[in-house]
Design a protein around this motif. Structure first.
Motif, PDB file in Angstrom:
ATOM      1  N   ASN A  39      45.879  44.385  39.071  1.00  9.76           N
ATOM      2  CA  ASN A  39      44.546  44.308  39.674  1.00  9.76           C
ATOM      3  C   ASN A  39      44.447  45.188  40.919  1.00  9.76           C
ATOM      4  OD1 ASN A  39      43.519  42.689  37.651  1.00  9.76           O
ATOM      5  ND2 ASN A  39      44.003  40.793  38.734  1.00  9.76           N
ATOM      6  N   GLY A  40      45.542  45.278  41.657  1.00  8.35           N
ATOM      7  CA  GLY A  40      45.568  46.171  42.821  1.00  8.35           C
ATOM      8  C   GLY A  40      45.439  47.630  42.412  1.00  8.35           C
ATOM      9  N   ILE A  41      46.119  48.007  41.335  1.00  6.91           N
ATOM     10  CA  ILE A  41      46.024  49.385  40.835  1.00  6.91           C
ATOM     11  C   ILE A  41      44.587  49.668  40.401  1.00  6.91           C
ATOM     12  CG2 ILE A  41      46.736  50.975  39.004  1.00  6.91           C
ATOM     13  CD1 ILE A  41      49.486  49.484  39.026  1.00  6.91           C
ATOM     14  N   LEU A  42      44.019  48.737  39.644  1.00  6.25           N
ATOM     15  CA  LEU A  42      42.638  48.922  39.172  1.00  6.25           C
ATOM     16  C   LEU A  42      41.676  49.071  40.354  1.00  6.25           C
ATOM     17  CD1 LEU A  42      42.581  46.350  36.243  1.00  6.25           C
ATOM     18  CD2 LEU A  42      42.387  48.852  36.029  1.00  6.25           C
ATOM     19  N   LYS A  43      41.853  48.229  41.364  1.00  4.86           N
ATOM     20  CA  LYS A  43      40.980  48.282  42.541  1.00  4.86           C
ATOM     21  C   LYS A  43      41.116  49.627  43.253  1.00  4.86           C
ATOM     22  CE  LYS A  43      39.721  45.767  46.694  1.00  4.86           C
ATOM     23  NZ  LYS A  43      39.989  44.625  47.563  1.00  4.86           N
ATOM     24  N   SER A  44      42.358  50.118  43.382  1.00  2.14           N
ATOM     25  CA  SER A  44      42.584  51.406  44.052  1.00  2.14           C
ATOM     26  C   SER A  44      41.971  52.566  43.270  1.00  2.14           C
ATOM     27  CB  SER A  44      44.076  51.644  44.281  1.00  2.14           C
ATOM     28  OG  SER A  44      44.722  51.983  43.062  1.00  2.14           O
ATOM     29  N   GLN A  45      41.775  52.370  41.968  1.00  2.00           N
ATOM     30  CA  GLN A  45      41.148  53.389  41.132  1.00  2.00           C
ATOM     31  C   GLN A  45      39.624  53.263  41.140  1.00  2.00           C
ATOM     32  OE1 GLN A  45      43.004  52.625  37.307  1.00  2.00           O
ATOM     33  NE2 GLN A  45      44.766  53.900  37.798  1.00  2.00           N
ATOM     34  N   GLY A  46      39.119  52.269  41.865  1.00  2.43           N
ATOM     35  CA  GLY A  46      37.678  52.072  41.926  1.00  2.43           C
ATOM     36  C   GLY A  46      37.115  51.347  40.716  1.00  2.43           C
ATOM     37  N   SER A  66      36.064  48.148  38.388  1.00  5.37           N
ATOM     38  CA  SER A  66      35.590  46.775  38.574  1.00  5.37           C
ATOM     39  C   SER A  66      36.297  45.821  37.606  1.00  5.37           C
ATOM     40  CB  SER A  66      34.076  46.697  38.358  1.00  5.37           C
ATOM     41  OG  SER A  66      33.751  47.111  37.041  1.00  5.37           O
ATOM     42  N   LYS A  67      37.124  46.378  36.732  1.00  5.00           N
ATOM     43  CA  LYS A  67      37.873  45.571  35.772  1.00  5.00           C
ATOM     44  C   LYS A  67      38.970  44.812  36.508  1.00  5.00           C
ATOM     45  CE  LYS A  67      40.727  45.981  31.663  1.00  5.00           C
ATOM     46  NZ  LYS A  67      41.143  46.806  30.548  1.00  5.00           N
ATOM     47  N   SER A  68      39.329  43.639  35.992  1.00  5.67           N
ATOM     48  CA  SER A  68      40.482  42.916  36.524  1.00  5.67           C
ATOM     49  C   SER A  68      41.053  42.022  35.429  1.00  5.67           C
ATOM     50  CB  SER A  68      40.108  42.084  37.749  1.00  5.67           C
ATOM     51  OG  SER A  68      39.225  41.048  37.383  1.00  5.67           O
ATOM     52  N   PHE A  69      42.310  41.696  35.584  1.00  2.75           N
ATOM     53  CA  PHE A  69      43.002  40.822  34.641  1.00  2.75           C
ATOM     54  C   PHE A  69      43.070  39.418  35.214  1.00  2.75           C
ATOM     55  CE2 PHE A  69      44.774  45.033  33.634  1.00  2.75           C
ATOM     56  CZ  PHE A  69      44.549  45.062  32.269  1.00  2.75           C
ATOM     57  N   THR A  70      43.083  38.431  34.324  1.00  2.00           N
ATOM     58  CA  THR A  70      43.257  37.043  34.725  1.00  2.00           C
ATOM     59  C   THR A  70      44.665  36.603  34.338  1.00  2.00           C
ATOM     60  OG1 THR A  70      42.540  36.098  32.615  1.00  2.00           O
ATOM     61  CG2 THR A  70      40.807  36.615  34.240  1.00  2.00           C
ATOM     62  N   LEU A 114      49.188  50.290  32.291  1.00  4.88           N
ATOM     63  CA  LEU A 114      48.710  50.522  33.651  1.00  4.88           C
ATOM     64  C   LEU A 114      49.889  50.662  34.616  1.00  4.88           C
ATOM     65  CD1 LEU A 114      46.154  50.781  35.384  1.00  4.88           C
ATOM     66  CD2 LEU A 114      46.216  48.295  35.664  1.00  4.88           C
ATOM     67  N   ILE A 115      50.871  49.785  34.480  1.00  4.74           N
ATOM     68  CA  ILE A 115      52.073  49.866  35.319  1.00  4.74           C
ATOM     69  C   ILE A 115      52.807  51.187  35.065  1.00  4.74           C
ATOM     70  CG2 ILE A 115      54.384  48.854  35.690  1.00  4.74           C
ATOM     71  CD1 ILE A 115      52.129  47.273  37.060  1.00  4.74           C
ATOM     72  N   MET A 116      52.927  51.575  33.802  1.00  2.94           N
ATOM     73  CA  MET A 116      53.618  52.830  33.481  1.00  2.94           C
ATOM     74  C   MET A 116      52.862  54.040  34.016  1.00  2.94           C
ATOM     75  SD  MET A 116      56.415  51.955  32.258  1.00  2.94           S
ATOM     76  CE  MET A 116      56.470  50.249  32.785  1.00  2.94           C
TER      77      MET A 116
END
Length: 142
Positions: free
Chosen positions: A66-73, A75-79, A95-97
């Protein structure tokens, strides 16, 4: 004329990004499938302490994604429940890779998955060996 060129350029860039994502997915598929087999035999409800789902994902990894997604701008997030989904687990892996293993090194991917981004080579070697062996078996079955 400028609008047509810009629209065409945006379409080409979008297609290239999609092609790279599909290419990455195909590249990582055998690794992800081997990890799923090793971690849970595909059981989406598998649990080992804080680790859950087919790829045995921790809450910290979900937060990291979720931090990576946020840094990419994004709005998606995982639960936390997304850990039970094979598809969402694979998305988190990719995403981690993309962040920590852009060179697409399979051994490094295994080490990151087993030991985190600050993994120990010695401490993750057994996991690397298991995943490599599963990948060989699965390739021979196909």
């Amino acid at each position: 004329m400028k609008k047509v060129i810009l629209t065409t350029f945006v379409a080409i860039i979008s297609q290239l990004a999609f092609s790279q994502e599909v290419s990455d997915s195909a590249y990582w598929e055998p690794v992800m499938n081997a990890i799923i087999f090793n971690e849970s035999r595909g059981n989406v409800n598998a649990r080992n302490g804080i680790y859950l789902g087919p790829m045995q994902i921790s809450p910290a990894l979900v937060n990291g994604c979720n931090g990576i997604l946020k840094s990419q701008g994004s709005s998606k997030s995982f639960t936390l429940n997304d850990r039970r989904s094979i598809e969402k687990s694979k998305e988190m892996f990719m995403l981690i890779m993309s962040k920590y293993n852009p060179e697409r090194d399979i051994d490094k991917a295994c080490r990151i998955w087993a030991g985190g981004v600050k993994y120990s080579v010695k401490g993750t070697q057994g996991f690397v060996n298991r995943i490599r062996n599963i990948m060989k078996r699965q390739a021979n079955e196909n």
